[in-house]
Design a protein around this motif. Structure first.
Motif, mmCIF file in Angstrom:
data_model
loop_
_atom_site.group_PDB
_atom_site.id
_atom_site.type_symbol
_atom_site.label_atom_id
_atom_site.label_comp_id
_atom_site.label_asym_id
_atom_site.label_seq_id
_atom_site.Cartn_x
_atom_site.Cartn_y
_atom_site.Cartn_z
ATOM 1 N N VAL A 88 3.311 3.299 5.376
ATOM 2 C CA VAL A 88 2.870 2.793 4.132
ATOM 3 C C VAL A 88 1.614 1.752 4.457
ATOM 4 C CG1 VAL A 88 3.514 1.539 1.860
ATOM 5 C CG2 VAL A 88 5.356 2.930 3.274
ATOM 6 N N PHE A 90 -1.138 -0.749 2.769
ATOM 7 C CA PHE A 90 -1.487 -1.914 1.708
ATOM 8 C C PHE A 90 -2.635 -2.425 1.805
ATOM 9 C CE2 PHE A 90 2.925 -2.278 -0.091
ATOM 10 C CZ PHE A 90 3.648 -2.006 0.998
ATOM 11 N N GLY A 108 0.843 -0.058 -2.584
ATOM 12 C CA GLY A 108 0.699 0.608 -1.137
ATOM 13 C C GLY A 108 0.747 2.122 -1.630
ATOM 14 N N GLN B 37 9.611 -6.876 -1.687
ATOM 15 C CA GLN B 37 9.057 -5.607 -1.798
ATOM 16 C C GLN B 37 10.082 -4.610 -2.473
ATOM 17 O OE1 GLN B 37 8.251 -3.666 2.200
ATOM 18 N NE2 GLN B 37 6.720 -2.430 1.207
ATOM 19 N N GLY B 42 5.367 -2.677 -4.861
ATOM 20 C CA GLY B 42 4.589 -3.193 -3.756
ATOM 21 C C GLY B 42 5.193 -4.696 -3.309
#
Lengths: 115, 113
Positions: A88, A90, A108, B37, B42
């Motif tokens: 993932v 970001f 993300g 998270q 996110g």
């Protein structure tokens, strides 16, 4: 208000193919921009960071990103994806003045690599 | 490389329970942060601190307390845990200038039943 948008929640690419992960930011000041990667069951690790200057930034493992002030973007690229890039990703912007710092993260993008 | 260590790695508690998550950084960074998270959200900032005894409210502080006891140690407290606080929690530290990066711990997975 400052914010970071990653428009693609999921991206799937074939191993060996090229990759672009998109990031748009909203901030009126001088942006310091970062890409982090999160491998399964691990914390976030820095891929690369942008300081005002050369718009193309080189990172680790063949990743690079290009800053565009006119488009308010900081897209991540890789020429040839490897299976180990499954993670993932970001995008983040850091803001602040002397004695103050805060970060804003995108939601993300989950990258899947298929053989 | 700066080290940020979180404990425990996993925690299960019941609704209404008390939980303390611990974080220690070994590079004398000024700033320390607690994030949660969640899928679709996110990373969201809960609390942060720029030195021992200091605490700043982040973007999602409700239901959380935090305390920075030393330059190295930052704790996150859930005094009446709720299922909505089931999440992956990350601690991070930084020098404190806007062009400097965050260093993250490995995370604590908290489940509130």
């Amino acid at each position: 208000a400052q914010s970071v948008t990653q428009p693609d929640a999921r991206v799937t690419v074939s191993e060996g193919a090229s990759l672009q992960l998109r990031c748009k930011y909203s901030y009126f000041g001088t942006p310091y921009l970062f890409w982090y990667v999160q491998y399964p069951r691990q914390g976030l690790q820095l891929l690369l960071k942008y300081y005002p200057g050369d718009p193309v930034v080189q990172g680790v493992n063949g990743f690079e990103a290009e800053f565009s002030k006119s488009n308010s973007s900081f897209h991540l690229r890789k020429a040839s994806v490897h299976w180990s890039d499954w993670a993932v990703y970001f995008c983040a912007v850091s803001i602040g003045n002397t004695g103050y710092q805060n970060f804003y993260f995108g939601k993300g993008t989950s990258l899947t690599v298929i053989p | 490389e700066a080290a940020v260590t979180q404990s425990p790695r996993n925690k299960v508690t019941v609704t209404g329970g008390n939980v303390t998550l611990s974080c220690r950084q070994t590079n004398s960074h000024n700033y320390m942060y607690w994030y949660r998270q969640d899928t679709g959200h996110g990373l969201r900032l809960i609390h942060y601190s720029y030195g021992a005894g200091n605490l700043q409210i982040g973007d999602v502080p409700d239901g959380y307390k935090a305390t920075r006891t030393t330059q190295e140690d930052f704790f996150l407290l859930l005094e009446l845990a709720s299922p909505s606080q089931t999440s992956l929690y990350f601690c991070a530290s930084s020098v404190g200038f806007s062009n400097e990066r965050l260093f993250f711990g490995h995370g604590t997975k908290l489940s509130v039943l």
